[in-house]
Design a protein around this motif. Structure first.
Motif, PDB file in Angstrom:
ATOM      1  N   LEU A  14       0.824  -1.207   0.000  1.00 55.05           N
ATOM      2  CA  LEU A  14       0.000   0.000   0.000  1.00 55.05           C
ATOM      3  C   LEU A  14       0.855   1.253   0.000  1.00 55.05           C
ATOM      4  CD1 LEU A  14      -2.819  -1.023   2.519  1.00 55.05           C
ATOM      5  CD2 LEU A  14      -3.071  -0.648   0.060  1.00 55.05           C
ATOM      6  N   LEU A  15       1.928   1.255   0.775  1.00 58.19           N
ATOM      7  CA  LEU A  15       2.798   2.425   0.834  1.00 58.19           C
ATOM      8  C   LEU A  15       3.533   2.643  -0.488  1.00 58.19           C
ATOM      9  CD1 LEU A  15       4.272   2.046   4.421  1.00 58.19           C
ATOM     10  CD2 LEU A  15       2.818   3.903   3.597  1.00 58.19           C
ATOM     11  N   ASP A  47       2.445   1.808  -3.410  1.00 63.59           N
ATOM     12  CA  ASP A  47       1.451   2.330  -4.347  1.00 63.59           C
ATOM     13  C   ASP A  47       1.252   3.831  -4.132  1.00 63.59           C
ATOM     14  OD1 ASP A  47       1.093  -0.160  -5.434  1.00 63.59           O
ATOM     15  OD2 ASP A  47      -0.729  -0.620  -4.312  1.00 63.59           O
ATOM     16  N   LYS A  48       1.166   4.257  -2.875  1.00 65.11           N
ATOM     17  CA  LYS A  48       1.018   5.686  -2.582  1.00 65.11           C
ATOM     18  C   LYS A  48       2.233   6.468  -3.050  1.00 65.11           C
ATOM     19  CE  LYS A  48      -1.969   5.352   1.506  1.00 65.11           C
ATOM     20  NZ  LYS A  48      -2.068   5.645   2.964  1.00 65.11           N
ATOM     21  N   ALA A  66       2.079   6.838  -6.882  1.00 64.38           N
ATOM     22  CA  ALA A  66       0.883   7.439  -7.481  1.00 64.38           C
ATOM     23  C   ALA A  66       1.169   8.829  -8.016  1.00 64.38           C
ATOM     24  CB  ALA A  66      -0.242   7.507  -6.447  1.00 64.38           C
ATOM     25  N   SER A 123       4.752   9.947  -8.767  1.00 61.60           N
ATOM     26  CA  SER A 123       5.517  10.172  -7.539  1.00 61.60           C
ATOM     27  C   SER A 123       5.446  11.606  -7.024  1.00 61.60           C
ATOM     28  CB  SER A 123       6.988   9.762  -7.731  1.00 61.60           C
ATOM     29  OG  SER A 123       7.092   8.380  -7.964  1.00 61.60           O
ATOM     30  N   ASN A 132       3.422  12.661  -4.910  1.00 68.30           N
ATOM     31  CA  ASN A 132       3.113  12.598  -3.488  1.00 68.30           C
ATOM     32  C   ASN A 132       4.245  11.932  -2.707  1.00 68.30           C
ATOM     33  OD1 ASN A 132       0.416  13.736  -3.283  1.00 68.30           O
ATOM     34  ND2 ASN A 132      -0.215  11.989  -4.523  1.00 68.30           N
ATOM     35  N   GLY A 133       5.417  11.856  -3.316  1.00 68.13           N
ATOM     36  CA  GLY A 133       6.530  11.182  -2.657  1.00 68.13           C
ATOM     37  C   GLY A 133       7.843  11.909  -2.848  1.00 68.13           C
ATOM     38  N   ASP A 181       4.730  12.176   5.674  1.00 72.70           N
ATOM     39  CA  ASP A 181       3.733  11.415   6.427  1.00 72.70           C
ATOM     40  C   ASP A 181       4.321  10.075   6.865  1.00 72.70           C
ATOM     41  OD1 ASP A 181       0.772  10.830   7.142  1.00 72.70           O
ATOM     42  OD2 ASP A 181       1.393   9.101   5.941  1.00 72.70           O
ATOM     43  N   VAL A 195       6.430   9.193   1.794  1.00 70.07           N
ATOM     44  CA  VAL A 195       5.087   9.533   1.318  1.00 70.07           C
ATOM     45  C   VAL A 195       4.718  10.848   1.996  1.00 70.07           C
ATOM     46  CG1 VAL A 195       2.663   8.851   1.262  1.00 70.07           C
ATOM     47  CG2 VAL A 195       4.450   7.118   1.020  1.00 70.07           C
ATOM     48  N   ARG A 231       2.644  14.426   3.125  1.00 68.22           N
ATOM     49  CA  ARG A 231       1.338  14.827   3.658  1.00 68.22           C
ATOM     50  C   ARG A 231       0.588  15.702   2.663  1.00 68.22           C
ATOM     51  NH1 ARG A 231       4.306  15.552   9.212  1.00 68.22           N
ATOM     52  NH2 ARG A 231       3.556  13.701  10.323  1.00 68.22           N
TER      53      ARG A 231
END
Length: 393
Positions: free
Chosen positions: A260-261, A263-264, A267, A270, A272-273, A290, A363, A365
């Motif tokens: 899950l992490l 994938d986040k 997404a 990237s 959001n990373g 986060d 990941v 915030r």
């Protein structure tokens, strides 16, 4: 921030110099088949070479000389300051991090954070005809978190047919008692599931009792329950088979969380990373991370600057923003400490699973779009981080 994380954060805020010891606890005390004194001397010699004072050495010696009372693989984690033990934990299972003996201005709590990341609560339930037992465990600890013994009715369960009852009446009466007993046990299990939010529940015991228990469980409890062979909990049975089943369930949970992490992280190209040391340090300085992901094998030999106040970590002194520079420390220690102090979750991931073979990632915030159209932000930040590292060198 939970109470355990809060405790670590407060310890990382303290001034002073700390002795940190994380070792395999088997054989550290005197007993048949092992030389506890020699093992303790090895640890104390390493700690003395690191600069620890006599007061710390004496405290570590005293603690390690006392048997843990625990069978099977387990480790010991200690933090001592001026002879005062600040942390003393016995952790279940084999070592999940290399043995660590250090004397630093910030305690090396990384092994404990590694243990805690998959510190799932789970229940082991044994159902019998007349009673039941529930044990609640936390994955990193040896001792049970909670133990409940449910005593049900036993009348007629083991009696021979008597008093003119037909066989069918006797069987019906026994079945009703079984149902009442399992309903009582299910109520206790359901309450613990609501209270402790376990990752899974293992059901074992009498086959018919387990079947009746399963029917009485709430939907929430039933969804996370697995029936295991009755003999896993039988008197004289080996704990190894049950522990292997528990380990498999814990690994399944860890793998799902990791997927899950990842994938986040990937997404939206990237956005959001953050990838790489420079980008992750920048996100921590902004309290933007986060969740920080760390390759379990990919950070050896690197150092970062630990700071005495926010922003807690820097790649070069100019990034300290007025905070006192404590000094260079292992990069993973600096990042885990800064993540904890900014209330970011820390997750150690399998080697090689991070994008672009990065050693660390985060990941975020909130997202930050690419500064250069058509260029993924992680690529720009990774290049920026490499430039900072070259400048530091």
């Amino acid at each position: 921030m939970d109470s355990q994380t809060h405790e670590l954060a407060e310890l990382w805020r303290r001034d002073g110099t700390f002795s940190s010891v994380f070792i395999d606890a088997n054989g550290t005390w005197d007993g048949p088949g092992h030389d506890g004194e020699a093992r303790r001397r090895q640890v104390l010699d390493r700690l003395a070479r690191a600069g620890a004072p006599d007061a710390d050495l004496a405290t570590v010696e005293r603690i390690l000389a006392v048997p843990t009372g625990t069978a099977g693989p387990h480790s010991r984690f200690l933090v001592v300051h001026n002879g005062e033990p600040l942390l003393d934990e016995v952790l279940s299972g084999p070592l999940v991090w290399p043995e660590t003996v250090a004397y630093l201005e910030i305690p090396d709590l990384v092994p404990l954070v590694k243990y805690k990341q998959n510190d799932v609560v789970y229940l082991v339930v044994e159902a019998g005809r007349g009673n039941g037992e529930i044990h609640a465990y936390r994955a990193s600890h040896v001792a049970a978190l909670r133990h409940e013994n449910i005593e049900g009715r036993t009348d007629s369960l083991n009696k021979v047919q008597a008093g003119g009852w037909s066989h069918s009446n006797y069987q019906h009466h026994s079945e009703e008692i079984w149902k009442q007993n399992q309903s009582q046990l299910a109520t206790a299990v359901n309450e613990l599931v609501r209270e402790l939010r376990p990752g899974f529940v293992l059901l074992a015991g009498d086959v018919r009792a387990v079947q009746l228990l399963s029917e009485e469980l709430s939907a929430a409890a039933r969804d996370i329950s697995t029936v295991v062979p009755a003999n896993l909990l039988a008197a004289g049975s080996s704990r190894e088979s049950l522990q292997a089943r528990i380990s498999r369930k814990l690994e399944e949970i860890r793998q799902r969380a990791q997927s899950l992490l990842l994938d986040k992280l990937s997404a939206g190209d990237s956005e959001n990373g953050a990838l790489g040391f420079g980008a992750v340090v920048h996100s921590l300085q902004q309290s933007q991370a986060d969740t920080v992901l760390i390759d379990s094998e990919g950070t050896d030999g690197r150092t970062l600057l630990a700071l005495a106040d926010a922003p807690w970590v820097a790649t070069v002194p100019e990034e300290a923003l007025g905070a006192r520079v404590i000094g260079p420390v292992p990069a993973v220690l600096a990042i885990v400490r800064a993540a904890t102090l900014t209330e970011s979750r820390v997750v150690f991931v399998d080697h090689g699973v991070l994008p672009k073979s990065a050693e660390v990632a985060a990941v975020l915030r909130w997202p930050t779009g690419p500064a250069i159209p058509g260029t993924p932000r992680w690529e720009q930040e990774q290049a920026q981080g490499q430039g900072q590292a070259q400048g530091q060198g």
